[in-house]
Design an enzyme around this catalytic site. Structure first.
Site, mmCIF file in Angstrom:
data_model
loop_
_atom_site.group_PDB
_atom_site.id
_atom_site.type_symbol
_atom_site.label_atom_id
_atom_site.label_comp_id
_atom_site.label_asym_id
_atom_site.label_seq_id
_atom_site.Cartn_x
_atom_site.Cartn_y
_atom_site.Cartn_z
ATOM 1 N N ASP A 1 31.261 30.475 -6.075
ATOM 2 C CA ASP A 1 30.040 31.246 -5.850
ATOM 3 C C ASP A 1 29.724 32.354 -6.852
ATOM 4 O O ASP A 1 28.640 32.421 -7.380
ATOM 5 C CB ASP A 1 30.103 31.880 -4.453
ATOM 6 N N GLY B 1 30.459 25.779 -5.574
ATOM 7 C CA GLY B 1 31.702 26.046 -4.855
ATOM 8 C C GLY B 1 32.424 27.272 -5.397
ATOM 9 O O GLY B 1 33.316 27.802 -4.751
ATOM 10 N N TRP C 1 36.016 34.498 -7.030
ATOM 11 C CA TRP C 1 36.093 33.482 -8.095
ATOM 12 C C TRP C 1 36.038 34.121 -9.486
ATOM 13 O O TRP C 1 35.749 33.440 -10.468
ATOM 14 C CB TRP C 1 34.948 32.476 -7.941
ATOM 15 N N GLU D 1 43.486 32.029 1.333
ATOM 16 C CA GLU D 1 42.316 31.415 0.696
ATOM 17 C C GLU D 1 42.437 31.478 -0.828
ATOM 18 O O GLU D 1 42.213 30.496 -1.526
ATOM 19 C CB GLU D 1 41.087 32.178 1.183
ATOM 20 N N TRP E 1 32.330 22.755 6.279
ATOM 21 C CA TRP E 1 31.847 22.844 4.888
ATOM 22 C C TRP E 1 32.107 21.526 4.163
ATOM 23 O O TRP E 1 33.159 20.882 4.369
ATOM 24 C CB TRP E 1 32.565 23.967 4.141
ATOM 25 N N TYR F 1 34.835 31.311 7.915
ATOM 26 C CA TYR F 1 33.960 30.128 7.770
ATOM 27 C C TYR F 1 34.147 29.221 8.989
ATOM 28 O O TYR F 1 34.854 28.208 8.922
ATOM 29 C CB TYR F 1 34.303 29.360 6.497
ATOM 30 N N ARG G 1 35.130 40.412 -2.465
ATOM 31 C CA ARG G 1 34.038 39.481 -2.163
ATOM 32 C C ARG G 1 32.871 39.720 -3.130
ATOM 33 O O ARG G 1 32.829 40.715 -3.841
ATOM 34 C CB ARG G 1 33.545 39.736 -0.725
HETATM 35 C C1 9WN Z 1 29.412 29.884 0.907
HETATM 36 C C2 9WN Z 1 34.115 27.505 2.696
HETATM 37 C C3 9WN Z 1 33.372 27.957 1.452
HETATM 38 C C4 9WN Z 1 33.841 27.210 0.190
HETATM 39 C C5 9WN Z 1 33.303 27.826 -1.083
HETATM 40 C C6 9WN Z 1 33.646 29.311 -1.074
HETATM 41 C C7 9WN Z 1 33.066 29.981 0.177
HETATM 42 C C8 9WN Z 1 30.847 30.321 1.222
HETATM 43 C C9 9WN Z 1 30.903 31.814 1.473
HETATM 44 O O1 9WN Z 1 33.596 29.364 1.332
HETATM 45 O O2 9WN Z 1 31.657 29.910 0.117
HETATM 46 O O3 9WN Z 1 29.349 28.489 0.839
HETATM 47 O O4 9WN Z 1 30.435 32.234 2.532
HETATM 48 O O5 9WN Z 1 31.390 32.568 0.621
HETATM 49 O O6 9WN Z 1 33.156 29.934 -2.225
HETATM 50 O O7 9WN Z 1 33.848 27.185 -2.208
HETATM 51 O O8 9WN Z 1 33.441 25.881 0.254
HETATM 52 O O9 9WN Z 1 35.493 27.576 2.489
#
Ligand code: 9WN
Length: 434
Positions: free
Chosen positions: A165, A163, A362, A405, A29, A25, A200
Site C-alpha cells: 500500500d 498489496g 511497506w 504481520e 482479502w 483485517y 502505518r
Molecule cells: C488494505 C490484508 C491486507 C493485505 C495488504 C496489506 C493490508 C489493507 C489495509 O492488509 O492492506 O487492503 O487496511 O492496510 O497492505 O497487502 O492484503 O492483510
C-alpha cells in the site's frame, strides 16, 4: 513453529474463509486467501479449496476478483473503509455479497496449482475444474479492461491493488492525487486503533486512498477501455506494477498446467505468458539501474524508487537470462542483502535509500510474502544457494518474531498484527519445501 502456524490459521478461520487478522483485517482479502490456501494445503487441504471457492464466489460478472469480501455478520466500523463506503451494490455485475471494487495481485492460479500439486486427487481435479473458468475470467478482466497502457499489461488503479500500500514506489504518483489530510477527521480509521500509528500509512496517505476510491466508486467502478468512460481519461492513479504484472504472467504459466488437468488447451496460456513476460521486460525494466520499476501511466515514465517490487519479475519462469542476472545483482547488493548466508530476509525498500523506514509497513520492514515470492523465483531460476540462504533467514525471522504481520528488518521484532495468517501459511510452505 509448525504448531504455532497451524494454531494461528485455525484461530483465524471464519466459517468459510480465513481472516488475515482478527483485529486489523476481519474480512476476507483476495491475495491473502491465495497465500493462505498455499499453506493450508499442507495441513487442511479441504479448507484450502474452500478458501479459494469462497473468494471466487464473490467474483464480479466482468471477471474482477474483489480485494475484500465483507463478512455481513460484523458490526459497522469493524474495518475502514467498510462496505458502506465501497457501495458495491450500486455497481453493475457486482455479486450479492458486499465487496470492495478494486483487485489485488492475481496470485490465485499459482495458489490453485500448488494446492493441487501438493496432493493430486479426483477431488482436487474437480476443484480445479470449478476454478479454471473463473481464473481465466480474472485474467481476461485484467488484460482487457485494465490494459490502460495498451501494451498487454494490467494497470493498477489504487496503491491497495499492489498489496504494498504505502510503498515508496507510490509516493510520486500519489503526490499528484489531490487530497487534504483533514478530510480524515470525518472518518474513523480502524487500523490505528489496533496498531502503532508510526508503523502505518499516514493520514495524508489515507486521505488520498479514500479520494481514489471515491473517484472510481462514483463512476460505479466502470473501466471500459474505449469510451468516454475510459480510465485513462479521468482516473487519478494508473500504474503498471512489476509485482502485479509478474503475477499476471506467472498465472498464465499456472493456468497452462491447470488446463492440462481439466482437459483444456494449455497452448493459449503459454502464448499469453510469453507475451506478458516480453511486455514486463520491455515496459518495466530499466537497463541503467538493472532493476524493474513501476511505470506511471499518467507521465509514461518509470518511477525511480528501488523497492522490493523491482525484484518480483524473478517469479516469471521465462524471464530472460539478462534480466535474471540484473535482478540478482540488485537483490544481492547492499540495498537488499540477498546471500547464501544472510541474517535477515529482504526488506521491502532499499536499505540505503534516505526514505527507508524500518518500522513503517511497506517502507522498509520485512514481510513473509515478498520473500516467499523471491524464494520461489530463486528456485525456478536454479539458484539453490541463494534460495537456501533466504529460506534460513525466513525461518529465523518467524522463530524470533512469531507469526507477526511484518518485522523490523534488522532485529526481526514483530510489528503490526501478532497473529497474521499469511505469515503462518507461508511459513508452513517454507518449512515443508526445504
Ligand atoms: C488494505 C490484508 C491486507 C493485505 C495488504 C496489506 C493490508 C489493507 C489495509 O492488509 O492492506 O487492503 O487496511 O492496510 O497492505 O497487502 O492484503 O492483510
Amino acid at each position: 513453529m509448525r504448531r504455532l502456524a497451524i494454531a494461528t490459521l485455525d484461530a483465524n478461520w471464519e466459517h468459510d474463509h480465513t481472516v488475515p487478522s482478527r483485529t486489523l483485517y476481519p474480512h476476507q482479502w483476495s491475495w491473502d486467501s491465495a497465500f493462505i490456501a498455499i499453506g493450508l494445503a499442507h495441513v487442511r487441504p479441504d479448507r484450502a479449496w474452500r478458501e479459494l471457492r469462497t473468494l471466487f464466489a464473490a467474483q464480479w460478472a466482468d471477471g474482477r476478483v474483489p480485494h475484500i469480501v465483507f463478512n455481513p455478520a460484523l458490526r459497522v466500523g469493524s474495518y475502514f473503509p467498510g462496505p458502506e463506503f465501497w457501495g458495491s451494490a450500486a455497481a453493475e455485475g457486482a455479486p450479492a455479497a458486499a465487496t470492495s471494487g478494486i483487485v489485488q495481485p492475481p496470485v490465485h492460479a499459482q495458489a490453485a496449482w500448488l494446492v493441487h500439486r501438493r496432493a493430486p486427487s479426483e477431488a482436487s481435479a474437480q476443484a480445479l475444474r470449478w476454478l479454471y473458468p473463473r481464473l481465466v475470467a480474472q485474467q481476461r478482466y485484467l488484460t482487457g479492461r485494465r490494459d490502460v497502457g495498451g501494451a498487454g499489461l494490467a494497470a493498477i488503479v489504487h496503491p491497495w491493488e499492489s498489496g504494498l500500500d504505502n510503498s515508496p514506489a507510490w509516493d510520486a504518483p500519489m503526490a499528484a492525487v489531490a487530497a487534504d489530510a483533514a478530510v480524515m477527521r470525518a472518518y474513523r480509521r480502524h487500523d490505528t486503533a489496533h496498531a502503532d500509528a508510526a508503523h502505518r500509512p499516514t493520514d495524508l496517505d489515507y486521505a488520498r486512498y479514500v479520494a481514489i476510491v471515491a473517484s472510481y466508486r462514483d463512476r460505479r467502478y466502470r473501466d471500459r477501455r474505449y469510451s468516454d468512460q475510459a480510465l485513462a481519461g479521468w482516473h487519478p492513479f494508473l500504474v503498471e506494477c512489476p509485482l502485479f504484472n509478474a503475477a499476471l504472467g506467472a498465472a498464465e504459466h499456472a493456468l497452462a498446467r491447470i488446463a492440462a488437468v481439466v482437459g483444456a488447451d494449455p497452448g493459449p496460456h503459454r502464448d499469453r505468458a510469453a507475451r506478458i513476460t516480453e511486455a514486463v521486460v520491455r515496459r518495466l525494466h530499466d537497463p541503467v539501474t538493472g532493476t524493474f520499476h513501476p511505470r506511471d501511466l499518467r507521465t509514461d515514465r518509470l518511477i525511480p524508487a528501488r523497492t522490493v517490487l523491482g525484484l518480483m519479475p524473478l517469479i516469471l519462469p521465462d524471464l530472460p537470462g539478462r534480466q535474471v542476472r540484473a535482478v540478482l545483482t540488485e537483490a544481492c547488493s547492499a540495498r537488499f542483502g540477498l546471500a547464501p548466508r544472510m541474517p535477515r530476509p529482504l526488506p521491502t525498500h532499499d536499505r540505503t535509500a534516505p526514505d527507508f523506514e524500518p518500522l513503517r509497513y511497506w517502507r522498509g520492514p520485512s514481510w513473509m510474502n515478498t520473500n516467499w515470492l523471491l524464494w520461489r523465483g530463486l528456485r525456478a531460476h536454479h539458484r539453490p544457494d541463494l534460495a537456501a540462504g533466504l529460506r534460513e533467514s525466513m525461518l529465523a525471522l518467524v522463530a524470533t518474531g512469531g507469526c507477526h504481520e511484518y518485522f523490523h528488518p534488522d532485529t526481526a521484532a514483530g510489528l503490526g498484527s501478532a497473529a497474521f495468517s499469511w505469515t503462518a501459511s507461508l511459513l508452513l510452505d517454507t518449512l515443508a519445501e526445504g
